[in-house]
Motif scaffolding. Structure first.
Motif, PDB file in Angstrom:
ATOM      1  N   LEU B 165       0.825  -1.217   0.000  1.00  0.00           N
ATOM      2  CA  LEU B 165       0.000   0.000   0.000  1.00  0.00           C
ATOM      3  C   LEU B 165       0.856   1.264   0.000  1.00  0.00           C
ATOM      4  N   VAL B 200      -2.284 -10.719  -4.921  1.00  0.00           N
ATOM      5  CA  VAL B 200      -3.333  -9.885  -4.328  1.00  0.00           C
ATOM      6  C   VAL B 200      -2.918  -8.418  -4.238  1.00  0.00           C
ATOM      7  N   ILE B 259      -7.290  -5.011 -12.542  1.00  0.00           N
ATOM      8  CA  ILE B 259      -7.332  -6.393 -13.019  1.00  0.00           C
ATOM      9  C   ILE B 259      -8.595  -6.689 -13.830  1.00  0.00           C
ATOM     10  N   SER B 260      -9.432  -5.683 -13.997  1.00  0.00           N
ATOM     11  CA  SER B 260     -10.578  -5.801 -14.905  1.00  0.00           C
ATOM     12  C   SER B 260     -11.028  -4.376 -15.161  1.00  0.00           C
ATOM     13  N   HIS B 262     -13.471  -2.876 -14.063  1.00  0.00           N
ATOM     14  CA  HIS B 262     -14.007  -2.210 -12.870  1.00  0.00           C
ATOM     15  C   HIS B 262     -13.235  -2.530 -11.594  1.00  0.00           C
ATOM     16  N   ASN B 263     -12.115  -3.242 -11.702  1.00  0.00           N
ATOM     17  CA  ASN B 263     -11.439  -3.669 -10.472  1.00  0.00           C
ATOM     18  C   ASN B 263      -9.998  -3.189 -10.373  1.00  0.00           C
ATOM     19  N   ASP B 264      -9.615  -2.905  -9.161  1.00  0.00           N
ATOM     20  CA  ASP B 264      -8.276  -2.449  -8.804  1.00  0.00           C
ATOM     21  C   ASP B 264      -7.999  -3.115  -7.457  1.00  0.00           C
ATOM     22  N   VAL B 265      -6.948  -3.909  -7.382  1.00  0.00           N
ATOM     23  CA  VAL B 265      -6.756  -4.754  -6.194  1.00  0.00           C
ATOM     24  C   VAL B 265      -6.589  -3.945  -4.910  1.00  0.00           C
ATOM     25  N   ASP B 268     -10.183  -1.634  -4.397  1.00  0.00           N
ATOM     26  CA  ASP B 268     -11.337  -2.474  -4.036  1.00  0.00           C
ATOM     27  C   ASP B 268     -11.341  -2.903  -2.572  1.00  0.00           C
ATOM     28  N   ARG B 269     -10.264  -2.660  -1.868  1.00  0.00           N
ATOM     29  CA  ARG B 269     -10.246  -2.983  -0.436  1.00  0.00           C
ATOM     30  C   ARG B 269     -11.318  -2.184   0.296  1.00  0.00           C
ATOM     31  N   ARG B 270     -11.821  -2.752   1.394  1.00  0.00           N
ATOM     32  CA  ARG B 270     -12.842  -2.044   2.172  1.00  0.00           C
ATOM     33  C   ARG B 270     -12.382  -1.951   3.626  1.00  0.00           C
ATOM     34  N   LEU B 273     -14.476  -1.964   6.741  1.00  0.00           N
ATOM     35  CA  LEU B 273     -15.052  -3.227   7.210  1.00  0.00           C
ATOM     36  C   LEU B 273     -14.016  -4.087   7.929  1.00  0.00           C
TER      37      LEU B 273
END
Lengths: 278, 278
Positions: B165, B200, B259-260, B262-265, B268-270, B273
Motif C-alpha cells: 500500500l 493480491v 485487473i478488470s 471495474h477492479n483495482d486490487v 477495491d479494499r474495504r 469493514l
C-alpha cells in the motif's frame, strides 16, 4: 473437537446457464443429492447458482433475483433436511429492501442459518449488485464452525482473516472464476490464493467453481478443497469440466493454530503494527 | 514508469554455514558478482547471510551479530558500488542499542539505504532476536520502489499490505525456509504464499532462500521471483540446490493495480469493514 472424526466436504462443480433458473436449481439439487449419496455432510455450490452469471444487463439480474424464501433456498433447505447435511450455495438474491445481492446462503436441517452478501464485487457486478457491508458469517454446526465468502472476496486476505479470527474451521466459497490466461503448467492463480488463505490461517477452504461457457465467458473450473496447511485434498481438476469433488476433512485440525514449538499463526499476528496502515 | 525497460532481478540461493561468517560473506559476494555479471540490477541474498541460522543458543547468535558498519554490510556496499546495483541481504545484526536483530539491509551505490528488523519471529528465533516494531521500508530507487521483509513476515498478509500500500513495486524477502513434508507433486507452501502475496497486491516478489543442511535442518531451496500476477518468472527449482535465479521484471506493471474494467486490487479494499476485526 480435535478428536472428532473427519467430515466429508463436497464441492459440486456444475454447469449453469444464465436465465434458466429451473434448470440451474435442478442441476444443483441433483449434484447435492449425488454428494449426499457419496457421504458428504457439507456441500458447496457455485456462486449465483440459481441465475447464472453473465447477465445482459442489471435488469436481467433483477428479474432472476429471488428472496430467501424463494424456490431455490426452499429447495436447498428441503434437500439439507432430507439428507441431514449443511449446504452453502450462491444466490442471486432480492433482499428484504428489494436490493439485488450476490449472496451465499448457508442452510442446514433447520433451514437458513446465515446469509452473506458479497462485499467485494467483481467487474460488471458493480453495476448489478449492491455490495454487502456486514461481516461474513461464522456458524456453529455439529461438524465444526463454518464461514462463507463469495469469489472475489477471497482475494482480500483481511476479509478472510475476519472469518478465520472468529474461529471458522472451514471456509466455504461459492465462486464463478472467469478463465484467464496463465503460464503453461501453472495452477490457476485463484487456486493458489485459496491455498494461501487456508495456510496462513490454518483453516480448511472449500471453493466451488462452475463450468458451462456462458455468453462468451469460460470458467477456470478450479474447485478445490484444501486442508489446514493449504494443500489440496480434492481438486483442482486438470481441466475445465463438470464434476463432484469430495474430501475427508479433519476439521479439528483448524483448532490448532500452532505450526512450530513457538509459533501460532494467529497469536503471532501483530495487529498493533498493522493498524497504522490497514 | 510503466514504460520503463525491464529490470533484471536475481536471487542468490547459496549455501551458508552457521558460525563461519568469513565463508558466508565470501559465498554471498561471489554469488552477487555472478548475478551482476549476468546483468542483475537488484540482487537478493538469504536471511542471516552472515551468520547462518541454526544457532546452538542465543549466545552464539549474539557473538555472530554485526553492526551495520561491520564487514558484511561494508562488503555489500562496496559490491553494490562496484557493480552499480541494489542489494537486499539478511543480516544477523547487533543494533545501536546492542540488541540482536534478524534484519534485512538494503544497500545501493550510496551505501545503506534501509534496515528492517524482522517483526514476526520464527520458532526459536523468539529466544534469540528482539523483534522489530517498525514498518518495513519502501525505498525509491532508479529501477522502482523496493520493499523488504524477512521470511516468516511473508505469512502475514497484513504486513505484506503495509509494503504494497506504500507503493512497493518489488518486495525482496531474504528467507531461510526450513524443509517440511509436503504432498507429492505439490509446490512448497512457502512459495504458494509468496505467489499469493504478489497476486493480491500486483507486486513483484523476490524471495531468496538458502541451501546447505545445518545441524540437522534442511531447507526448502524454494527461491522464487514472481511477476505482479504471482506467477513465477524464475524458480522454484525442482529440487533443493545452490544456484542463481534471474528474471527480467517489468516492475512498471506493479504500478497498474487494475485487473478488470471495474477492479483495482487496492482500491477495491474495504478497510472500514476490516478495522472492526483486524
Amino acid at each position: 473437537m480435535i478428536q472428532m472424526p473427519p467430515t466429508s466436504v463436497a464441492c459440486c462443480q456444475i454447469t449453469l446457464a444464465v436465465g434458466d433458473p429451473d434448470a440451474n436449481r435442478a442441476a444443483g439439487l441433483r449434484a447435492v443429492e449425488r454428494a449426499a449419496a457419496a457421504g458428504a455432510r457439507v456441500v458447496v455450490l457455485p456462486e449465483l447458482a440459481n441465475s447464472g452469471y453473465v447477465f445482459r444487463d442489471p435488469a436481467e439480474a433483477a428479474e432472476l433475483a429471488e428472496p430467501l424464501d424463494g424456490p431455490t433456498v426452499e429447495g436447498w433447505a428441503a434437500c439439507a433436511r432430507r439428507n441431514g447435511l449443511i449446504m452453502v450455495g450462491g444466490l442471486c438474491e432480492r433482499d428484504e429492501d428489494g436490493l439485488v445481492r450476490n449472496s451465499a446462503v448457508l442452510v442446514d436441517e433447520s433451514g437458513v442459518r446465515a446469509v452473506y452478501r458479497k462485499a467485494h464485487l467483481w467487474d460488471r457486478e458493480k453495476t448489478v449488485f449492491t455490495p454487502g457491508d456486514e461481516l461474513p458469517p461464522v456458524i456453529e454446526t455439529p461438524v465444526g464452525r463454518i464461514g462463507a465468502l463469495v469469489c472475489y472476496d477471497l482475494e482480500f486476505p483481511e476479509w478472510v482473516r475476519t472469518v478465520a479470527l472468529r474461529g471458522a474451521d472451514l471456509l466455504c466459497v461459492p465462486t464463478n472464476w472467469p478463465l484467464s490466461p496463465r503460464p503453461e503448467g501453472e495452477r490457476p492463480a485463484e487456486v493458489v490464493r485459496a491455498q494461501a488463505s487456508a495456510a496462513v490461517n490454518r483453516m480448511f477452504v472449500a471453493a466451488c467453481d462452475r463450468t458451462g461457457p456462458e455468453r462468451g465467458v469460460a470458467w477456470v473450473g478450479g474447485s478445490v478443497i484444501t486442508d489446514a496447511d493449504g494443500f489440496p485434498l480434492a481438486g483442482p481438476r486438470p481441466r475445465y469440466d463438470e464434476g463432484l469433488l469430495i474430501a475427508e476433512c479433519r476439521l479439528g485440525d483448524a483448532r490448532n493454530k500452532r505450526i512450530s514449538e513457538h509459533n501460532d499463526v494467529h497469536a503471532d499476528r501483530r495487529p498493533e503494527l498493522y493498524r497504522s496502515i490497514v
